[in-house]
Design a protein around this motif. Structure first.
Motif, short mmCIF file in Angstrom:
data_model
loop_
_atom_site.label_atom_id
_atom_site.label_comp_id
_atom_site.label_asym_id
_atom_site.label_seq_id
_atom_site.Cartn_x
_atom_site.Cartn_y
_atom_site.Cartn_z
N ASP A 145 0.83 -1.21 0.00
CA ASP A 145 0.00 0.00 0.00
C ASP A 145 0.86 1.26 0.00
OD1 ASP A 145 -2.30 -1.49 -0.05
OD2 ASP A 145 -2.67 -1.36 2.12
N GLN A 146 1.96 1.22 0.73
CA GLN A 146 2.86 2.39 0.75
C GLN A 146 3.47 2.62 -0.63
OE1 GLN A 146 5.48 1.32 3.95
NE2 GLN A 146 3.98 1.87 5.53
N LEU A 147 3.92 1.53 -1.27
CA LEU A 147 4.51 1.66 -2.61
C LEU A 147 3.48 2.17 -3.61
CD1 LEU A 147 6.63 -1.61 -2.74
CD2 LEU A 147 7.48 0.72 -2.38
N ASP A 148 2.23 1.78 -3.45
CA ASP A 148 1.17 2.19 -4.37
C ASP A 148 0.62 3.59 -4.07
OD1 ASP A 148 1.00 0.18 -6.25
OD2 ASP A 148 -0.36 -1.06 -5.05
N SER A 149 1.05 4.19 -2.96
CA SER A 149 0.48 5.49 -2.59
C SER A 149 0.88 6.60 -3.54
CB SER A 149 0.90 5.85 -1.16
OG SER A 149 2.31 6.07 -1.07
N GLU A 150 1.96 6.42 -4.29
CA GLU A 150 2.39 7.35 -5.34
C GLU A 150 2.38 6.58 -6.65
OE1 GLU A 150 3.61 10.44 -6.15
OE2 GLU A 150 4.62 11.32 -4.43
N PRO A 151 1.31 6.67 -7.44
CA PRO A 151 1.22 5.87 -8.67
C PRO A 151 2.40 6.13 -9.61
CG PRO A 151 -0.89 6.89 -8.15
CD PRO A 151 0.12 7.50 -7.21
N GLY A 152 2.91 5.03 -10.17
CA GLY A 152 3.94 5.14 -11.20
C GLY A 152 5.35 5.36 -10.70
N LEU A 174 13.26 10.44 4.66
CA LEU A 174 12.16 11.37 4.36
C LEU A 174 11.24 10.80 3.28
CD1 LEU A 174 14.27 14.66 4.34
CD2 LEU A 174 12.59 14.00 6.08
N ILE A 175 11.84 10.15 2.28
CA ILE A 175 11.05 9.51 1.23
C ILE A 175 10.19 8.39 1.81
CG2 ILE A 175 11.24 8.06 -0.83
CD1 ILE A 175 13.64 9.83 -1.63
N GLN A 176 10.77 7.61 2.70
CA GLN A 176 10.01 6.55 3.36
C GLN A 176 8.83 7.13 4.15
OE1 GLN A 176 11.79 4.58 6.80
NE2 GLN A 176 11.19 2.58 5.96
N ALA A 177 9.11 8.21 4.89
CA ALA A 177 8.04 8.84 5.68
C ALA A 177 6.94 9.39 4.76
CB ALA A 177 8.62 9.96 6.54
N HIS A 178 7.34 9.96 3.63
CA HIS A 178 6.36 10.47 2.66
C HIS A 178 5.45 9.35 2.16
CE1 HIS A 178 4.65 12.38 -0.90
NE2 HIS A 178 5.15 11.39 -1.62
N ARG A 225 4.70 6.76 3.67
CA ARG A 225 3.86 6.32 4.78
C ARG A 225 2.73 7.32 5.08
NH1 ARG A 225 8.53 4.12 9.01
NH2 ARG A 225 8.76 2.04 8.05
N GLY A 226 2.72 8.42 4.32
CA GLY A 226 1.63 9.39 4.46
C GLY A 226 1.93 10.57 5.34
N TYR A 227 3.20 10.78 5.70
CA TYR A 227 3.55 11.89 6.57
C TYR A 227 4.05 13.09 5.77
CZ TYR A 227 3.44 8.37 10.27
OH TYR A 227 3.05 7.38 11.13
N ASP A 228 3.83 14.30 6.34
CA ASP A 228 4.44 15.51 5.78
C ASP A 228 5.90 15.54 6.25
OD1 ASP A 228 2.15 16.47 4.51
OD2 ASP A 228 1.41 17.38 6.36
N LEU A 263 5.78 14.25 -4.15
CA LEU A 263 6.82 14.72 -3.25
C LEU A 263 7.66 15.80 -3.94
CD1 LEU A 263 8.41 14.65 -0.64
CD2 LEU A 263 9.72 12.71 -1.54
N GLU A 264 7.99 15.60 -5.20
CA GLU A 264 8.76 16.61 -5.94
C GLU A 264 8.01 17.93 -5.97
OE1 GLU A 264 10.73 17.43 -10.35
OE2 GLU A 264 9.49 15.65 -10.01
N ASP A 265 6.71 17.88 -6.23
CA ASP A 265 5.91 19.11 -6.28
C ASP A 265 5.85 19.80 -4.92
OD1 ASP A 265 5.40 18.77 -8.95
OD2 ASP A 265 3.40 17.91 -8.68
N LYS A 266 5.74 19.00 -3.86
CA LYS A 266 5.71 19.58 -2.51
C LYS A 266 7.01 20.32 -2.20
CE LYS A 266 2.45 16.41 -0.26
NZ LYS A 266 2.27 15.40 0.81
N VAL A 267 8.13 19.71 -2.58
CA VAL A 267 9.43 20.35 -2.31
C VAL A 267 9.56 21.63 -3.13
CG1 VAL A 267 11.93 20.10 -2.43
CG2 VAL A 267 10.53 18.16 -1.70
N LEU A 268 9.17 21.58 -4.41
CA LEU A 268 9.26 22.77 -5.26
C LEU A 268 8.40 23.90 -4.74
CD1 LEU A 268 9.27 21.10 -8.81
CD2 LEU A 268 11.17 22.30 -7.71
#
Length: 205
Positions: free
Chosen positions: A18-25, A60-64, A66-69, A103-108
């Motif tokens: 589920d974590q891997l699928d939380s960001e499609p593609g 940080l990527i792992q936490a992202h 997992r649904g965390y900011d 995640l990229e968009d959030k950082v930008l």
């Protein structure tokens, strides 16, 4: 529950389906789940993905996933060979390389907001004020803006005679008002009396 492992140096990072699928593609999901029926609950394939990334940034990527900011980046997760700005840049690059577009968009967007908030502000020049008094000659002293406003307010509520400030010169300043025989004008802290000729001056900048 099955898990999928990413190894960076000696550190291991575990993910669920589920974590891997939380960001499609994203590339992690492609590596571990390609060819697997995602509607089912597959067992781990035993595959381990080894990456050449910084383990702190990957946390940080792992936490992202997992649904965390994860922004702003905590000081404890900034690698000691990077600045905080550099860590943001590198997190953005890692997110892009792994196909983590959200995640990229959030950082930008975070970087853009930081840039807006840290624009160099040109300081506004503050006016300066002086009080001039005349007995045998003009004596000019600096006063605060508060003192200037107080005197203007006080004089506007009483009777006084406006006069031409004969011989008063103060380069860089404009004479706002000059008076004499001010009724009840005694101001102990300034030694003003009704026999004084006085003037308020304001700087030209």
């Amino acid at each position: 529950m099955s898990s999928y492992t990413v190894k960076i140096d000696d550190a291991e990072f575990k993910f669920t389906k589920d974590q891997l699928d939380s960001e499609p593609g994203n590339e992690l999901a492609t590596f571990f789940l390609q060819g697997i029926d995602r509607a089912s609950s597959p067992q781990s394939t035993g595959k381990v993905l080894r990456l050449e990334k910084d383990p702190l940034l990957f946390k940080l990527i792992q936490a992202h996933l997992r649904g965390y900011d994860v922004l702003p980046i905590p000081d404890t997760l900034v690698p000691n060979y990077m600045s905080k700005e550099g860590a943001l840049e590198n997190l953005q690059r890692d997110a892009r390389s792994l196909g983590l577009r959200r995640l990229e968009d959030k950082v930008l967007n975070y970087q853009l907001n930081l840039a807006r908030g840290t624009q160099v502000k040109i300081p506004v020049a503050r006016k300066k004020y002086k009080l001039a008094t005349f007995r045998k000659s003009w004596v000019v002293v600096d006063i605060t803006e508060e003192g200037y406003r107080t005197l203007l307010d006080r004089f506007s509520k009483r009777n006084f005679q406006v006069v031409a400030p004969s011989s008063l010169q103060c380069p860089g300043y404009t004479i706002v008002v000059c008076w004499r025989d001010f009724e009840g004008a005694y101001v102990p802290e300034l030694a003003l009396t009704k026999e004084s000729h006085c003037a308020l001056l304001e700087s030209n900048d």
